[in-house]
Each structure stands twice: as structure tokens, then as C-alpha cells.
Design an enzyme around this catalytic site. Structure first.
Site, PDB file in Angstrom:
ATOM      1  N   LYS A 175      15.101 -33.663  -7.007  1.00 17.65           N
ATOM      2  CA  LYS A 175      15.092 -34.270  -8.301  1.00 17.65           C
ATOM      3  C   LYS A 175      14.142 -33.649  -9.369  1.00 17.65           C
ATOM      4  O   LYS A 175      13.847 -33.447  -9.085  1.00 17.65           O
ATOM      5  CB  LYS A 175      14.258 -35.676  -7.702  1.00 17.65           C
TER       6      LYS A 175
ATOM      7  N   ASP B 172       8.731 -41.536  -3.714  1.00 18.70           N
ATOM      8  CA  ASP B 172      10.298 -40.991  -4.274  1.00 18.70           C
ATOM      9  C   ASP B 172      11.583 -41.463  -3.127  1.00 18.70           C
ATOM     10  O   ASP B 172      12.620 -40.498  -3.416  1.00 18.70           O
ATOM     11  CB  ASP B 172      10.593 -39.879  -4.765  1.00 18.70           C
TER      12      ASP B 172
HETATM   13  P1  ATP Z   1       7.046 -35.394  -4.697  1.00 17.77           P
HETATM   14  O1  ATP Z   1       7.686 -35.239  -5.879  1.00 17.77           O
HETATM   15  O2  ATP Z   1       7.463 -36.417  -4.027  1.00 17.77           O
HETATM   16  O3  ATP Z   1       5.371 -34.806  -5.135  1.00 17.77           O
HETATM   17  P2  ATP Z   1       6.772 -32.534  -3.680  1.00 17.77           P
HETATM   18  O4  ATP Z   1       8.244 -31.926  -4.030  1.00 17.77           O
HETATM   19  O5  ATP Z   1       5.801 -32.552  -4.252  1.00 17.77           O
HETATM   20  O6  ATP Z   1       7.194 -34.042  -3.643  1.00 17.77           O
HETATM   21  P3  ATP Z   1       7.389 -32.105  -1.249  1.00 17.77           P
HETATM   22  O7  ATP Z   1       8.879 -30.731  -0.855  1.00 17.77           O
HETATM   23  O8  ATP Z   1       8.121 -33.225  -0.928  1.00 17.77           O
HETATM   24  O9  ATP Z   1       6.350 -32.323  -2.780  1.00 17.77           O
HETATM   25  O10 ATP Z   1       5.557 -30.975  -0.210  1.00 17.77           O
HETATM   26  C1  ATP Z   1       4.694 -32.154  -0.222  1.00 17.77           C
HETATM   27  C2  ATP Z   1       3.995 -32.195   1.097  1.00 17.77           C
HETATM   28  O11 ATP Z   1       5.001 -33.099   1.889  1.00 17.77           O
HETATM   29  C3  ATP Z   1       4.430 -30.990   1.603  1.00 17.77           C
HETATM   30  O12 ATP Z   1       2.825 -30.052   2.014  1.00 17.77           O
HETATM   31  C4  ATP Z   1       4.768 -31.038   3.145  1.00 17.77           C
HETATM   32  O13 ATP Z   1       3.195 -30.488   4.134  1.00 17.77           O
HETATM   33  C5  ATP Z   1       4.928 -32.419   3.068  1.00 17.77           C
HETATM   34  N1  ATP Z   1       6.103 -32.468   4.041  1.00 17.77           N
HETATM   35  C6  ATP Z   1       6.510 -33.799   5.076  1.00 17.77           C
HETATM   36  N2  ATP Z   1       7.547 -33.279   5.411  1.00 17.77           N
HETATM   37  C7  ATP Z   1       8.195 -32.782   4.106  1.00 17.77           C
HETATM   38  C8  ATP Z   1       9.624 -31.855   4.231  1.00 17.77           C
HETATM   39  N3  ATP Z   1      10.552 -32.627   4.813  1.00 17.77           N
HETATM   40  N4  ATP Z   1       9.484 -30.910   3.669  1.00 17.77           N
HETATM   41  C9  ATP Z   1       8.755 -30.521   2.894  1.00 17.77           C
HETATM   42  N5  ATP Z   1       7.365 -31.132   2.783  1.00 17.77           N
HETATM   43  C10 ATP Z   1       7.345 -32.151   3.574  1.00 17.77           C
END
Ligand code: ATP
EC number: 2.7.1.148
Length: 292
Positions: free
Chosen positions: A10, A136
Site C-alpha cells: 500500500k 494496517d
Molecule cells: P507499515 O507500513 O504497516 O508500518 P512496514 O512496511 O513499515 O509496515 P513491514 O515490512 O511490515 O513494515 O515490517 C515491519 C517489521 O515487521 C519488520 O521489522 C519485520 O521484522 C516484521 N514482520 C513481521 N511479519 C512480517 C512479514 N510477513 N513481512 C515483513 N516483515 C514482517
């Protein structure tokens, strides 16, 4: 039996913070939409009742810390499922990037397990369970375009925006969402985006107004911490992007463009500067695709 589910990233077209709540969360207003940069979540039925997970990116946790794993555990406990599942995540979305990759994997697991385990739950029911995993996740359960309020879990569906290209660039730095929110002084936010104007631009398919309405109150916080993110933003703007914004708490910055010729120009300009550059289309509508 095996099911494959797409888990799209997203982007935030707006991200506004209205207040800090007594429970420690922030009251937000975000317009979000999905793009066709996606992980693939494969779910294979296990008759022994175990839940196991592996991911193509070795640094992503493969246990209860993984949002998709948590989704399986929650569903199995709530509906007393005897069967298990092996979850395989083919990771394409950069991790900890502001693109909700983990949340989207959890949402894909919820949608897929609903089928694999014959639960017959509605998307609303899956979204409510998703809210227990992360703010989210409800948005990711539906996909498409939506206004998210509250902690991010209160969803109002919106129509698809005017179609366009999305060029995403992620510098090689980790940004902690908690850290960025922790540094934000809500009373001192100088410029709140107009959520209302963004929604109008989407309803009227007015691409130019949509670009002018983009705004993210977390951007200044992350840009001050990481000058590289600011450089990427400026590079995109100088290369002729129609709209440029940081997604979520960053560090990914994305550019919106309508003309394909500009896509190449911006992509090439960025590739000299940062390794992780992706070209995607805005999905706009939920595609909810089950691949098999
Ligand atoms: P958001 O935009 O919802 O804040 P994000 O894109 O910043 O998410 P994610 O890629 O979801 O961040 O990763 C955040 C943390 O979540 C990572 O440090 C990771 O260790 C953990 N995590 C748990 N499950 C997953 C997954 N399926 N894929 C990626 N990271 C994951």
C-alpha cells in the site's frame, strides 16, 4: 491442497495525525491505495495441525513474530481448527519500508485460510480479526482505496483514483515506525493535508488535484532524520514527477506519473542513486486475486 494469494503493497496518498490518544496510539486519518508490487503467500494444508512458515527473505521472522503466522494462529484458535498450514512467503515488497508488507501478508493469510479451512467468514469479520494483528491489516484485507481512521482500523471504502504509474524508491536504511511517531509533536504540525480534498480528487478522478492534495505529516520527521530520503524526494521532483510523497513512516518515497515516458526518466535518474527502485501501477480497486 494449496492456495496462493497476492499480498499487494500500500501507499499513503495522505497521512494525517489528529491527536495522541490516552491509550498511546495516535488518532490518524489516512487515504491509502494498493499498488501491484506484491508478495505471494502460498498456503499448504497440513493435516498434523502444525503451523509452519518460511520466507524467501531470510531476515524476516518465521515464527509468531511474523504477522502472517500470527494470523494463522489467531484463526486456528478462534475457530478451533484441527488442521494446520504451511505458509510460504515470496517476498517482493521491501521490509520495514512504510509499504505495509507484513500487514499485507497477514491479510493475505486471513483471506486464504478462510478458503483453505472453509471458515465462510466475511471480509468484515476477517478485517476485525486483522485489527488484532496490526492497524494496517484491516485495510489490507479489503485492498483497493480507502480512508482509514482511528488507529487506522476504521475503514471507509473509496472508488479507484485516476490510473497512473507509481515509482517507488527505498534507500538502504531502516526506519522504526514507533520511533518516528515518538518524535512527532502533534501540536506543532505546521501543515496538515486536506483529507477531504484528497477524497474529492479521487471521486472526481482529478489526477492533478490528487497530486496537489498529497501530504504526510510524518515526512518531515523522517526527512530530518535521514537526509537521503529528502534527496530521493528532490530527485523525483526534479525528474518531472507529478506528485511525490513518502509512504507511511518511510523510508520509501514514491512518485506518481501519468505519462509512460516520464516513468523511464525518473526510474533512470533514481537507479544511479539507490538500488531498490520499483515501477508499479496503482491497483485502485481490490483485485483480491487467488492465484490457484
Ligand atoms: P507499515 O507500513 O504497516 O508500518 P512496514 O512496511 O513499515 O509496515 P513491514 O515490512 O511490515 O513494515 O515490517 C515491519 C517489521 O515487521 C519488520 O521489522 C519485520 O521484522 C516484521 N514482520 C513481521 N511479519 C512480517 C512479514 N510477513 N513481512 C515483513 N516483515 C514482517
Amino acid at each position: 491442497m494449496r492456495i496462493s494469494v497476492k499480498a499487494p503493497a500500500k501507499i499513503n496518498l495522505t497521512l494525517d495525525v489528529l491527536a495522541k490518544r490516552p491509550d498511546g496510539y495516535h488518532e490518524v486519518e489516512m487515504v491509502m491505495t494498493t499498488v501491484d508490487l506484491a508478495d505471494r503467500v502460498d498456503l499448504t494444508l497440513r493435516q498434523d495441525g502444525a503451523i509452519t512458515l518460511d520466507c524467501s527473505a531470510s531476515f524476516v521472522p518465521d515464527d509468531i513474530r511474523n504477522h502472517a503466522y500470527k494470523a494463522a494462529v489467531l484463526l486456528r484458535e478462534r475457530y478451533q481448527i484441527r488442521q494446520g498450514v504451511h505458509v510460504h512467503i515470496d517476498k517482493q515488497i521491501p521490509v520495514a519500508a512504510g509499504l505495509a508488507g507484513g500487514s499485507s501478508d497477514a491479510a493475505a493469510a486471513l483471506r486464504g485460510l478462510n478458503k483453505l479451512w472453509n471458515l465462510g467468514l466475511s471480509l468484515d469479520e476477517l478485517a476485525a480479526i486483522g485489527a488484532e494483528i496490526g492497524s494496517d491489516v484491516p485495510f489490507c484485507v479489503y485492498g483497493g482505496t480507502a480512508l482509514a481512521r482511528g488507529r487506522g482500523e476504521q475503514i471507509t471504502h473509496l472508488p479507484a483514483p485516476a490510473p497512473c504509474w507509481v515509482i517507488l524508491a527505498k534507500p538502504p536504511i531502516g526506519v522504526s515506525t514507533a520511533d518516528v511517531y515518538g518524535r512527532l509533536r502533534v501540536q506543532e504540525i505546521a501543515c496538515h493535508p486536506s483529507t477531504e480534498q484528497m477524497i474529492r480528487s479521487i471521486r472526481e478522478q482529478d489526477f492533478s488535484l490528487m497530486c496537489r492534495s498529497m501530504g504526510n505529516v510524518l515526512e518531515e520527521v523522517t526527512l530530518d532524520m535521514h537526509p537521503q530520503v529528502r534527496q530521493i524526494k528532490e530527485l523525483m521532483e526534479q525528474s518531472g514527477a507529478d506528485g511525490v510523497l513518502m509512504s507511511g513512516s518511510g523510508p520509501t518515497v514514491f512518485a506518481l506519473v501519468q505519462k509512460e515516458a516520464k516513468v523511464h526518466r525518473i526510474y533512470n535518474a533514481l537507479r544511479g542513486f539507490v538500488k531498490d527502485v520499483f515501477v508499479a501501477r496503482m491497483l485502485g480497486m481490490p483485485d483480491g486475486e487467488m492465484l490457484a
